[in-house]
Motif scaffolding. Structure first.
Motif, mmCIF file in Angstrom:
data_model
loop_
_atom_site.group_PDB
_atom_site.id
_atom_site.type_symbol
_atom_site.label_atom_id
_atom_site.label_comp_id
_atom_site.label_asym_id
_atom_site.label_seq_id
_atom_site.Cartn_x
_atom_site.Cartn_y
_atom_site.Cartn_z
ATOM 1 N N LEU A 154 0.854 -1.188 0.000
ATOM 2 C CA LEU A 154 0.000 0.000 0.000
ATOM 3 C C LEU A 154 0.889 1.237 0.000
ATOM 4 O O LEU A 154 1.787 1.368 0.844
ATOM 5 N N ILE A 155 0.635 2.149 -0.937
ATOM 6 C CA ILE A 155 1.378 3.403 -1.020
ATOM 7 C C ILE A 155 0.385 4.539 -0.871
ATOM 8 O O ILE A 155 -0.554 4.668 -1.667
ATOM 9 N N THR A 156 0.556 5.368 0.165
ATOM 10 C CA THR A 156 -0.316 6.526 0.347
ATOM 11 C C THR A 156 0.354 7.770 -0.222
ATOM 12 O O THR A 156 1.565 7.825 -0.381
ATOM 13 N N LEU A 223 3.915 2.010 2.534
ATOM 14 C CA LEU A 223 4.827 3.123 2.293
ATOM 15 C C LEU A 223 3.980 4.384 2.387
ATOM 16 O O LEU A 223 3.195 4.694 1.489
ATOM 17 N N ASP A 224 4.138 5.092 3.489
ATOM 18 C CA ASP A 224 3.201 6.165 3.830
ATOM 19 C C ASP A 224 3.784 7.547 3.577
ATOM 20 O O ASP A 224 4.644 8.019 4.314
ATOM 21 N N GLY A 225 3.272 8.193 2.537
ATOM 22 C CA GLY A 225 3.657 9.565 2.258
ATOM 23 C C GLY A 225 2.648 10.562 2.732
ATOM 24 O O GLY A 225 2.849 11.766 2.583
ATOM 25 N N ALA A 226 1.544 10.085 3.311
ATOM 26 C CA ALA A 226 0.467 10.991 3.719
ATOM 27 C C ALA A 226 0.642 11.491 5.151
ATOM 28 O O ALA A 226 0.509 12.665 5.432
ATOM 29 N N GLY A 227 0.952 10.578 6.068
ATOM 30 C CA GLY A 227 1.027 10.962 7.467
ATOM 31 C C GLY A 227 -0.345 11.316 8.020
ATOM 32 O O GLY A 227 -1.384 11.069 7.394
ATOM 33 N N GLY A 228 -0.359 11.915 9.205
ATOM 34 C CA GLY A 228 -1.608 12.348 9.808
ATOM 35 C C GLY A 228 -2.625 11.234 9.941
ATOM 36 O O GLY A 228 -2.286 10.057 10.130
ATOM 37 N N GLY A 229 -3.906 11.594 9.791
ATOM 38 C CA GLY A 229 -4.983 10.621 9.919
ATOM 39 C C GLY A 229 -4.910 9.492 8.911
ATOM 40 O O GLY A 229 -5.038 8.314 9.280
ATOM 41 N N PRO A 230 -4.703 9.788 7.619
ATOM 42 C CA PRO A 230 -4.595 8.683 6.643
ATOM 43 C C PRO A 230 -3.438 7.736 6.956
ATOM 44 O O PRO A 230 -3.557 6.518 6.798
ATOM 45 N N GLY A 231 -2.305 8.295 7.396
ATOM 46 C CA GLY A 231 -1.166 7.447 7.744
ATOM 47 C C GLY A 231 -1.467 6.555 8.933
ATOM 48 O O GLY A 231 -1.114 5.367 8.946
ATOM 49 N N ASP A 232 -2.106 7.125 9.948
ATOM 50 C CA ASP A 232 -2.474 6.324 11.121
ATOM 51 C C ASP A 232 -3.450 5.213 10.740
ATOM 52 O O ASP A 232 -3.363 4.081 11.241
ATOM 53 N N SER A 233 -4.389 5.524 9.847
ATOM 54 C CA SER A 233 -5.346 4.505 9.402
ATOM 55 C C SER A 233 -4.636 3.393 8.638
ATOM 56 O O SER A 233 -4.969 2.208 8.806
ATOM 57 N N ALA A 234 -3.647 3.762 7.819
ATOM 58 C CA ALA A 234 -2.886 2.758 7.085
ATOM 59 C C ALA A 234 -2.057 1.897 8.017
ATOM 60 O O ALA A 234 -1.940 0.681 7.827
#
Length: 332
Positions: A154-156, A223-234
């Motif tokens: 998963l890549i955000t 691989l989380d490029g979003a951070g914040g709420g979307p990153g925590d959800s991922a």
């Protein structure tokens, strides 16, 4: 010379085109005649006044941490053979300097000679500039991720500069790629680059779709490029025993609120500061990414370019989340 300065902290309107003195190279430095300057999400945050505890930025200053162009002059101790060569580099002080013209939003900028990367003939200045930051970070993230054929990845923030590179790396490794981005244009871009599934993470229940795409197990690698709420959800849906690498903060901050639970599930949660992104690694990464670009093994996505005088429009596009891939100022 002409340069864009942040006159005071605030919105994009505080960016103003000014006449400022041309920079003079100190020992170990060069002056680059700038052809293109990278515009980063971080630039917009600093301009708004965020991060002053970490970055010593005070107006007026010239933003911009990455440039491409031609070496115009060298300082003491620097080989004069650099003059006239096409290069890409971080600016000498990454845009920080209380009005000293070290930032990249300018016709000329300073760079450290020992951190210059010569640009191959097969690569444009725009392409090389777009990879000054993203190229080495993407390779550092991907090397640490250790993606295997068949992995569910998963890549955000997948339509950004880093995300578009990581999609391609993961596909080349034989992974099943799930791209999370915002809006139809960004989702279409991720699919064109090879994502098997594209999911809008601004829509309710987006993580349920990710779980469904992984048979309920969750992605083994995030691989989380979003951070914040979307990153925590991922992070919360990363498979037990998997790996989560949080390298971005497009949502405003790095992910981390679920880190304790993730570790309890055996997840290897890695932050940006834990990656091999220092100067000792940059030269090797720069060579690798430019070689890949020169041989068409990877595509760098430059979604939008603006003239120097329209830096405010570039910042506004990034803040409105309408920018695709990298955003550049084209100068000269």
């Amino acid at each position: 010379m002409r340069a864009v300065q942040v006159k005071e902290f605030g919105g994009p309107e505080v960016l103003g085109l000014q006449e400022v003195p041309a920079p003079e190279p100190a020992a170990g430095q060069v002056v680059v005649q700038v052809g293109a300057a990278d515009v980063m999400f971080l630039d917009t945050q600093l301009r708004a006044g965020w991060g002053t505890d970490f970055f010593p930025v005070r107006p007026p200053y010239i933003p911009g941490g990455a440039i491409g162009g031609t070496v115009r002059a060298v300082g003491p101790g620097v080989d004069s053979a650099w003059v006239g060569r096409r290069v890409a580099a971080r600016t000498a002080a990454s845009g920080i300097g209380g009005g000293v013209p070290t930032g990249g939003y300018a016709e000329q900028a300073l760079a450290q000679a020992d951190l210059l990367t010569e640009v191959p003939e097969e690569v444009s200045i725009d392409q090389a500039t777009a990879l000054v930051h993203d190229g080495h970070t993407a390779l550092a993230v991907f090397d640490r991720a250790a993606v295997r054929a068949g992995d569910r990845v998963l890549i955000t923030a997948a339509a950004g500069g880093l995300g578009t590179l990581l999609i391609q790396f993961a596909r080349q490794a034989g992974a099943h790629v799930i791209a999370a981005a915002r809006g139809d244009a960004k989702l279409a871009l991720t699919e064109r680059l090879g994502a098997h599934i594209a999911i809008d993470y601004s829509a309710p229940g987006w993580t349920d779709r990710v779980l469904a795409a992984t048979g309920g197990a969750g992605p083994r690698i995030v691989l989380d490029g979003a951070g914040g709420g979307p990153g925590d959800s991922a992070l919360a849906i990363t498979a037990a025993g998997g790996r989560f690498i949080g390298y971005g903060a497009a949502a405003g901050e790095f992910a981390g609120s679920a880190a304790a639970d993730a570790r309890a599930r055996g997840i290897d949660a890695v932050g940006l500061h834990e990656l091999d992104t220092g100067d000792d690694y940059r030269a090797g990464y720069a060579t690798r990414i430019l070689d890949a670009l020169a041989t068409d093994a990877v595509e760098v996505v430059i979604g939008q370019t603006y003239p120097l005088a329209e830096a405010a429009r570039a910042h506004a596009a990034i803040e409105a989340r309408t920018a695709l891939g990298r955003t550049l100022l084209r100068i000269g």
